[in-house]
Design a protein around this motif. Sequence first.
Motif, PDB file in Angstrom:
ATOM      1  N   LEU B 153       0.835  -1.199   0.000  1.00  0.00           N
ATOM      2  CA  LEU B 153       0.000   0.000   0.000  1.00  0.00           C
ATOM      3  C   LEU B 153       0.875   1.255   0.000  1.00  0.00           C
ATOM      4  N   ALA B 154       1.896   1.265   0.851  1.00  0.00           N
ATOM      5  CA  ALA B 154       2.753   2.443   0.959  1.00  0.00           C
ATOM      6  C   ALA B 154       3.508   2.699  -0.335  1.00  0.00           C
ATOM      7  N   ILE B 155       4.079   1.644  -0.938  1.00  0.00           N
ATOM      8  CA  ILE B 155       4.882   1.886  -2.141  1.00  0.00           C
ATOM      9  C   ILE B 155       3.983   2.235  -3.331  1.00  0.00           C
ATOM     10  N   LEU B 156       2.762   1.679  -3.364  1.00  0.00           N
ATOM     11  CA  LEU B 156       1.833   2.024  -4.439  1.00  0.00           C
ATOM     12  C   LEU B 156       1.442   3.490  -4.352  1.00  0.00           C
ATOM     13  N   ALA B 157       1.106   3.931  -3.141  1.00  0.00           N
ATOM     14  CA  ALA B 157       0.720   5.328  -2.955  1.00  0.00           C
ATOM     15  C   ALA B 157       1.870   6.243  -3.356  1.00  0.00           C
ATOM     16  N   MET B 158       3.080   5.873  -2.926  1.00  0.00           N
ATOM     17  CA  MET B 158       4.238   6.687  -3.248  1.00  0.00           C
ATOM     18  C   MET B 158       4.470   6.771  -4.752  1.00  0.00           C
ATOM     19  N   ALA B 159       4.355   5.610  -5.432  1.00  0.00           N
ATOM     20  CA  ALA B 159       4.578   5.602  -6.878  1.00  0.00           C
ATOM     21  C   ALA B 159       3.535   6.454  -7.580  1.00  0.00           C
ATOM     22  N   GLY B 160       2.272   6.368  -7.106  1.00  0.00           N
ATOM     23  CA  GLY B 160       1.216   7.184  -7.697  1.00  0.00           C
ATOM     24  C   GLY B 160       1.517   8.657  -7.558  1.00  0.00           C
ATOM     25  N   ILE B 161       1.955   9.052  -6.367  1.00  0.00           N
ATOM     26  CA  ILE B 161       2.260  10.465  -6.139  1.00  0.00           C
ATOM     27  C   ILE B 161       3.458  10.890  -6.984  1.00  0.00           C
ATOM     28  N   ARG B 162       4.474  10.028  -7.036  1.00  0.00           N
ATOM     29  CA  ARG B 162       5.684  10.436  -7.770  1.00  0.00           C
ATOM     30  C   ARG B 162       5.446  10.550  -9.267  1.00  0.00           C
ATOM     31  N   GLN B 163       4.503   9.763  -9.799  1.00  0.00           N
ATOM     32  CA  GLN B 163       4.215   9.887 -11.237  1.00  0.00           C
ATOM     33  C   GLN B 163       3.638  11.263 -11.550  1.00  0.00           C
ATOM     34  N   ARG B 164       2.776  11.759 -10.647  1.00  0.00           N
ATOM     35  CA  ARG B 164       2.187  13.077 -10.830  1.00  0.00           C
ATOM     36  C   ARG B 164       3.223  14.173 -10.721  1.00  0.00           C
ATOM     37  N   PHE B 165       4.281  13.824 -10.078  1.00  0.00           N
ATOM     38  CA  PHE B 165       5.260  14.752  -9.606  1.00  0.00           C
ATOM     39  C   PHE B 165       6.281  15.129 -10.637  1.00  0.00           C
ATOM     40  N   ASN B 166       6.341  14.302 -11.706  1.00  0.00           N
ATOM     41  CA  ASN B 166       7.445  14.420 -12.650  1.00  0.00           C
ATOM     42  C   ASN B 166       7.628  15.814 -13.218  1.00  0.00           C
ATOM     43  N   GLU B 167       6.521  16.532 -13.418  1.00  0.00           N
ATOM     44  CA  GLU B 167       6.656  17.828 -14.098  1.00  0.00           C
ATOM     45  C   GLU B 167       6.911  18.974 -13.135  1.00  0.00           C
ATOM     46  N   SER B 168       6.773  18.731 -11.835  1.00  0.00           N
ATOM     47  CA  SER B 168       6.914  19.877 -10.940  1.00  0.00           C
ATOM     48  C   SER B 168       8.385  20.207 -10.703  1.00  0.00           C
ATOM     49  N   ARG B 169       8.621  21.463 -10.343  1.00  0.00           N
ATOM     50  CA  ARG B 169      10.002  21.899 -10.164  1.00  0.00           C
ATOM     51  C   ARG B 169      10.384  21.814  -8.691  1.00  0.00           C
ATOM     52  N   VAL B 170      11.298  20.894  -8.412  1.00  0.00           N
ATOM     53  CA  VAL B 170      11.748  20.655  -7.043  1.00  0.00           C
ATOM     54  C   VAL B 170      13.148  21.252  -6.909  1.00  0.00           C
ATOM     55  N   PRO B 171      13.479  21.908  -5.792  1.00  0.00           N
ATOM     56  CA  PRO B 171      14.831  22.436  -5.607  1.00  0.00           C
ATOM     57  C   PRO B 171      15.890  21.367  -5.869  1.00  0.00           C
ATOM     58  N   ALA B 172      17.014  21.786  -6.464  1.00  0.00           N
ATOM     59  CA  ALA B 172      18.009  20.815  -6.948  1.00  0.00           C
ATOM     60  C   ALA B 172      18.440  19.814  -5.876  1.00  0.00           C
ATOM     61  N   GLY B 173      18.743  20.308  -4.676  1.00  0.00           N
ATOM     62  CA  GLY B 173      19.260  19.404  -3.646  1.00  0.00           C
ATOM     63  C   GLY B 173      18.215  18.441  -3.132  1.00  0.00           C
TER      64      GLY B 173
END
Lengths: 207, 199
Positions: B153-173
Amino acid sequence: MKTASVKPMQEIIRDGLWKDNPIFRQILGICSTLAVTNLVLNTFVMCTALTLVTALSCWTVSLLRSWTPRNIRMMVQTLIIAFYVIIVDVVLKAYWPDMSRSLGPYVGLIITNCIVMGRCEAFAGSNPPGPAFWDGFFNGLGYSAVLLGIAVIREGLGMGTFCGWPLPYFSTHWDKWIIMVMPPGGFFVLACVIWACRSIRPREVKK
Amino acid sequence: MNGLGAELWQAVVVCFAAVFTNNILLTTFLGMCPFTSVSREVRTAAGLGGAVVFVMTFTCLLNWMAYHWILVPLGLEFFRFILFIIIIAAFVQVVEMILDRFSPRLYQNLGIFLPLITVNCAILGASLFMVIREYSLIVTIGYGFGSGLGWLLAILAMAGIRQRFNESRVPAGLQGPGITLIIAGLMALAFIGFTGVLS
């Protein structure tokens, strides 16, 4: 060929402590230790155990490297690591039963800590025993330094103490952040540490 | 009969607790390495999670039997680390061979993940917890299954969130593991909300 490429000592020290630091460079082996970073003393015991196990298993793996058949080397490494972990576990149970109880299964989980296996596989398998021992030792030290830092932050902010001793400001005026000693605090502090360390030294340019 | 019923009920409760309030990843930090590195895509995360559920349930069962029927009578409890790790490695090896023989497609899909599971600390951790908490055989099955499910459950939720996340701009570090850990922290916060649901 084997002796020509031995890494010099300074490089082993620098790589282990900073350049290839197991935690914020390689993101390895956080599982078994992050859970106990809510108390400084527990972290200290865990890190000492881990450093000893890493150094000694690297040394042993390196000693046996020419007699170990390649296809069963993982099994041999695991057994060597498990051997040292059992010693640590038995000694802790005999001389410090309270600590052994509060660490719970985490001492045993050093066996599956990726750093130990990673150093055995990456360095000890192809280097002489001396450097292998120091490589394991300094990687363990680099790992311990970061986790102890995290533990100091978590225990200080969460309970206002350091190793159980009340801190001057944090135990009186500070509104204790209980969340810091709970699991989410561990994730947040580790993320911030990784963020800070990676910002100080950005990824080097590929040669 | 009443004893068995009570034990079954306890197994169900422990199973639920292992999924939500005692999630093995979000409250005991086990299995973090694959969690941070294999959670970029829902498909692969589901594959690895499914394998974890399967392996964890059966290795908990096998380890329980080996511990209580072999080590305890012989007085060799301290030997459990080695025995558990050998059983886990052997079980994964056998599963691999069976899959390769009977379901090559599934084997192809899981190929890389199965051997990875041997060194997943969550698997060994579940076995050690079951020993420390002195669960009975039936409760252990519930616990192993529930822990695996919680991890899935935890890794599925994380993967779902991270897929949405690909386009957002996260600070380099903070890119990669940094932001993954922050999300995990938020998920852990959410899971704390389940505290008290079961007692």
